[in-house]
Design a protein around this motif. Structure first.
Motif, PDB file in Angstrom:
ATOM      1  N   SER A 171      12.462  -6.356  -8.780  1.00  0.00           N
ATOM      2  CA  SER A 171      11.099  -6.246  -9.308  1.00  0.00           C
ATOM      3  C   SER A 171      10.306  -5.318  -8.384  1.00  0.00           C
ATOM      4  N   ILE A 172       9.153  -4.826  -8.874  1.00  0.00           N
ATOM      5  CA  ILE A 172       8.358  -3.845  -8.137  1.00  0.00           C
ATOM      6  C   ILE A 172       6.984  -4.424  -7.809  1.00  0.00           C
ATOM      7  N   THR A 173       6.550  -4.225  -6.563  1.00  0.00           N
ATOM      8  CA  THR A 173       5.206  -4.606  -6.110  1.00  0.00           C
ATOM      9  C   THR A 173       4.522  -3.367  -5.553  1.00  0.00           C
ATOM     10  N   TRP A 174       3.251  -3.165  -5.962  1.00  0.00           N
ATOM     11  CA  TRP A 174       2.482  -2.006  -5.502  1.00  0.00           C
ATOM     12  C   TRP A 174       1.632  -2.384  -4.291  1.00  0.00           C
ATOM     13  N   TYR A 175       1.463  -1.414  -3.374  1.00  0.00           N
ATOM     14  CA  TYR A 175       0.641  -1.619  -2.185  1.00  0.00           C
ATOM     15  C   TYR A 175      -0.299  -0.429  -2.005  1.00  0.00           C
ATOM     16  N   ASP A 194       6.445  -2.176 -17.642  1.00  0.00           N
ATOM     17  CA  ASP A 194       7.359  -2.584 -16.572  1.00  0.00           C
ATOM     18  C   ASP A 194       6.739  -2.415 -15.191  1.00  0.00           C
ATOM     19  N   ALA A 195       5.429  -2.110 -15.134  1.00  0.00           N
ATOM     20  CA  ALA A 195       4.670  -1.979 -13.868  1.00  0.00           C
ATOM     21  C   ALA A 195       5.204  -0.869 -12.980  1.00  0.00           C
ATOM     22  N   LEU A 196       5.845   0.122 -13.569  1.00  0.00           N
ATOM     23  CA  LEU A 196       6.386   1.231 -12.781  1.00  0.00           C
ATOM     24  C   LEU A 196       5.411   2.406 -12.721  1.00  0.00           C
ATOM     25  N   GLU A 197       4.298   2.335 -13.458  1.00  0.00           N
ATOM     26  CA  GLU A 197       3.302   3.404 -13.445  1.00  0.00           C
ATOM     27  C   GLU A 197       1.899   2.826 -13.293  1.00  0.00           C
ATOM     28  N   ILE A 198       1.075   3.537 -12.527  1.00  0.00           N
ATOM     29  CA  ILE A 198      -0.349   3.229 -12.413  1.00  0.00           C
ATOM     30  C   ILE A 198      -1.116   4.471 -12.870  1.00  0.00           C
ATOM     31  N   CYS A 213       5.297   1.576  -3.105  1.00  0.00           N
ATOM     32  CA  CYS A 213       5.830   0.517  -3.957  1.00  0.00           C
ATOM     33  C   CYS A 213       7.047  -0.085  -3.269  1.00  0.00           C
ATOM     34  N   LYS A 214       7.275  -1.353  -3.513  1.00  0.00           N
ATOM     35  CA  LYS A 214       8.338  -2.087  -2.824  1.00  0.00           C
ATOM     36  C   LYS A 214       9.224  -2.776  -3.846  1.00  0.00           C
ATOM     37  N   ALA A 215      10.547  -2.617  -3.681  1.00  0.00           N
ATOM     38  CA  ALA A 215      11.520  -3.269  -4.546  1.00  0.00           C
ATOM     39  C   ALA A 215      11.996  -4.552  -3.879  1.00  0.00           C
ATOM     40  N   GLU A 216      12.028  -5.655  -4.666  1.00  0.00           N
ATOM     41  CA  GLU A 216      12.464  -6.950  -4.149  1.00  0.00           C
ATOM     42  C   GLU A 216      13.336  -7.643  -5.179  1.00  0.00           C
ATOM     43  N   SER A 217      14.225  -8.529  -4.698  1.00  0.00           N
ATOM     44  CA  SER A 217      15.043  -9.357  -5.573  1.00  0.00           C
ATOM     45  C   SER A 217      15.274 -10.688  -4.878  1.00  0.00           C
ATOM     46  N   ASP A 218      15.954 -11.586  -5.563  1.00  0.00           N
ATOM     47  CA  ASP A 218      16.192 -12.899  -4.975  1.00  0.00           C
ATOM     48  C   ASP A 218      16.976 -12.803  -3.673  1.00  0.00           C
ATOM     49  N   GLN A 219      17.872 -11.856  -3.587  1.00  0.00           N
ATOM     50  CA  GLN A 219      18.673 -11.697  -2.365  1.00  0.00           C
ATOM     51  C   GLN A 219      17.989 -10.819  -1.323  1.00  0.00           C
TER      52      GLN A 219
END
Length: 400
Positions: A171-175, A194-198, A213-219
Motif C-alpha cells: 500500500s502507499i502512504t504520502w508524506y 488507488d491513491a497513487l496520484e495527488i 511516498c512510502k510503500a508498506e506491506s504486512d511483512q
C-alpha cells in the motif's frame, strides 16, 4: 477335530516366526526426519531450513539435500551433502541430530522452491523428509514524479507515485515535510482511486514543500520503502499594508524572498525596504494615493492602503498632558522618599544610644537642671562623638 487343532497351532507358530523376523530387522519406516517450511525477506543475511533426524536410532552414513518439484521428485543434482558441504549460496550446517540447509542472501526467485532432506543408513536404506517450501517476501522502492517541480500560485500540478512490485501487495502512504499526508482532504487536492496520484488544481503557498511516498506491506510494515523526494516550489508574493497608531506599515513575504519593497505617495516613492517599509500617517497622507509594491525577481504585487487612521490632535494633547502629570507626580514621590529616608536615618541614630550601665569607665555625673522640666535623661546620653553613659546611682546627683 484333531486336524483343526493341529492347523491352529501351526498358524500360531508361523505368525510368531513372522513377528520375530520383523523385530530382527531395523524399523526404518517407524523413524522420521523432520523439516518445515520457512519464510525470509529479500535482503536477509541467510535463511535456515532445518533437518531434524534425532529420532533415527542408527548413525547415518550420509546426509543429502535435494531440490524437488511439487510432486516431491528430485529435479536437480545434489545441492549439498557430507562431502560437498558448501555449494555457492548453499551450505550444510551439522550438529548432533541435525543437518540444516543454509541459504545465504535469499532472493525473490527463491520463493516457492522446495527442498528435501535424505538420511542414508546402512544397507542402502534412505529416510526422507517431506518437502520444505521456502517463501521469500520482497518490496521494491516506489518512484515519485511530478508534472512540474515549480509552479506559480494558482496553477495546477500533479504528483504521481509509481506502485512498486512486492509480495505481499504493498500500500502507499504520502508524506509532506516528513508528516503523513491525509489524502482524504479534498479541499486541498484530489487523489486517484488507488491513491497513487495527488492533483492540486490551484496551488497555494501552503502546497509548497518536500513530498515523498512510502510503500508498506504486512511483512514490511516497520521499515517500508521510501521513494525519492520532490521539492515542490510554489512561486508567489503576498503583501500586507495596514495603518495603526499613526503609522502605515507594509510587509511582504514570498518565494523567492522579496528583494525590494516600496511605498509610493501619488506615484512618488516615499519609503523603501527589503521586507518592510512604513510611513507616518497624517491628513495629507490619507488624502493621497498610497500604495505598496514588492517584487522577488519572479513575480511582483501592489497593495493599496485601504484604511488610513490618523491620531486625533486631542489624543496627542492628552498624551502630552499625561506625560507632564507623570513627571510632576514623580518629583513629589522623589521628595517624599528623601524626607522619609532622612527621618529613618535619624531614628536609627537615636536607637543606637546605649543604656548599658555596666561600663563604669565611661560614666559621668548627672547634674539635674531643675529649671527645665523637659530636660530628660535621654537628652544627656547623646553626644556627637560617642554615646556617654550616665551614672545615675544614689548619691551622685547634684542640684544647682
Amino acid at each position: 477335530m484333531r486336524l483343526l487343532t493341529t492347523c491352529s497351532h501351526l498358524f500360531q507358530f508361523l505368525l510368531y516366526l513372522v513377528l520375530l523376523l520383523l523385530l530382527s530387522v531395523p524399523n526404518v519406516y517407524s523413524q522420521s526426519v523432520v523439516t518445515s517450511n520457512q519464510v525470509a525477506k529479500e535482503g536477509d543475511g541467510e535463511v535456515v531450513i532445518p533437518c531434524d533426524y534425532s529420532q533415527v536410532n542408527e548413525t547415518p552414513l550420509s546426509v543429502i539435500w535435494n531440490e524437488v518439484n511439487e510432486s516431491g521428485e528430485t529435479n536437480t543434482n545434489i545441492i549439498v551433502n557430507d562431502v560437498m558441504t558448501v555449494n555457492g549460496r548453499y551450505s550444510l550446517r551439522k550438529s548432533p541430530g541435525n543437518a540444516d540447509l543454509v541459504i545465504t542472501k535469499p532472493v525473490r526467485n527463491d520463493t516457492e522452491r522446495r527442498f528435501k532432506c535424505e538420511i542414508l543408513l546402512q544397507r542402502r536404506k534412505f529416510i526422507q523428509s517431506d518437502p520444505s517450501m521456502l517463501t521469500v517476501y520482497y518490496l521494491d522502492e516506489p518512484v515519485l514524479s511530478a508534472s512540474a517541480s515549480s509552479v506559480y500560485e494558482g496553477e495546477s500540478v500533479t504528483l504521481t507515485c509509481s506502485k512498486p512490485d512486492g509480495d505481499p501487495d504493498p500500500s502507499i502512504t504520502w508524506y509532506k515535510d516528513g508528516q503523513a499526508l491525509s489524502t482524504t482532504d479534498t479541499t486541498r487536492f484530489t487523489t486517484s482511486e488507488d491513491a497513487l496520484e495527488i492533483h492540486i488544481e490551484a496551488a497555494t503557498a501552503a502546497d509548497g514543500g518536500r513530498y515523498t511516498c512510502k510503500a508498506e506491506s504486512d511483512q514490511f510494515r516497520e521499515e517500508g520503502k521510501n521513494s525519492n523526494q520532490i521539492d515542490l516550489k510554489v512561486i508567489y508574493i503576498a503583501i500586507t499594508f495596514e495603518s495603526q497608531g499613526g503609522t502605515a506599515t507594509c510587509t511582504a513575504k514570498g518565494n523567492p524572498i522579496p528583494s525590494s519593497l516600496m511605498i509610493h505617495k501619488n506615484g512618488e516613492m516615499n519609503d523603501k525596504g527589503e521586507l518592510t517599509a512604513s510611513v507616518k500617517i497624517n491628513e495629507e497622507i490619507c488624502k493621497a494615493d498610497i500604495t505598496c509594491s514588492a517584487e522577488n525577481g519572479a513575480v511582483s504585487a501592489t497593495e493599496t492602503l485601504k484604511t488610513c487612521k490618523t491620531v486625533p490632535s486631542s489624543c496627542i494633547a492628552l498624551t502630552t498632558g499625561m506625560f507632564f502629570v507623570g513627571v510632576f507626580v514623580g518629583c513629589i514621590g522623589l521628595a517624599a522618599g528623601l524626607i522619609g529616608y532622612f527621618r529613618i536615618k535619624q531614628k536609627k541614630s537615636e536607637a543606637m544610644r546605649s543604656t548599658d550601665t555596666r561600663k563604669h569607665d565611661t560614666y559621668m555625673k548627672y547634674i539635674a537642671d531643675t529649671s527645665d522640666e523637659n530636660h530628660t535623661y535621654q537628652d544627656l546620653q547623646h553626644t556627637k562623638e560617642e554615646t556617654a553613659y550616665i551614672n545615675a546611682r544614689a548619691g551622685n546627683y547634684h542640684h544647682k
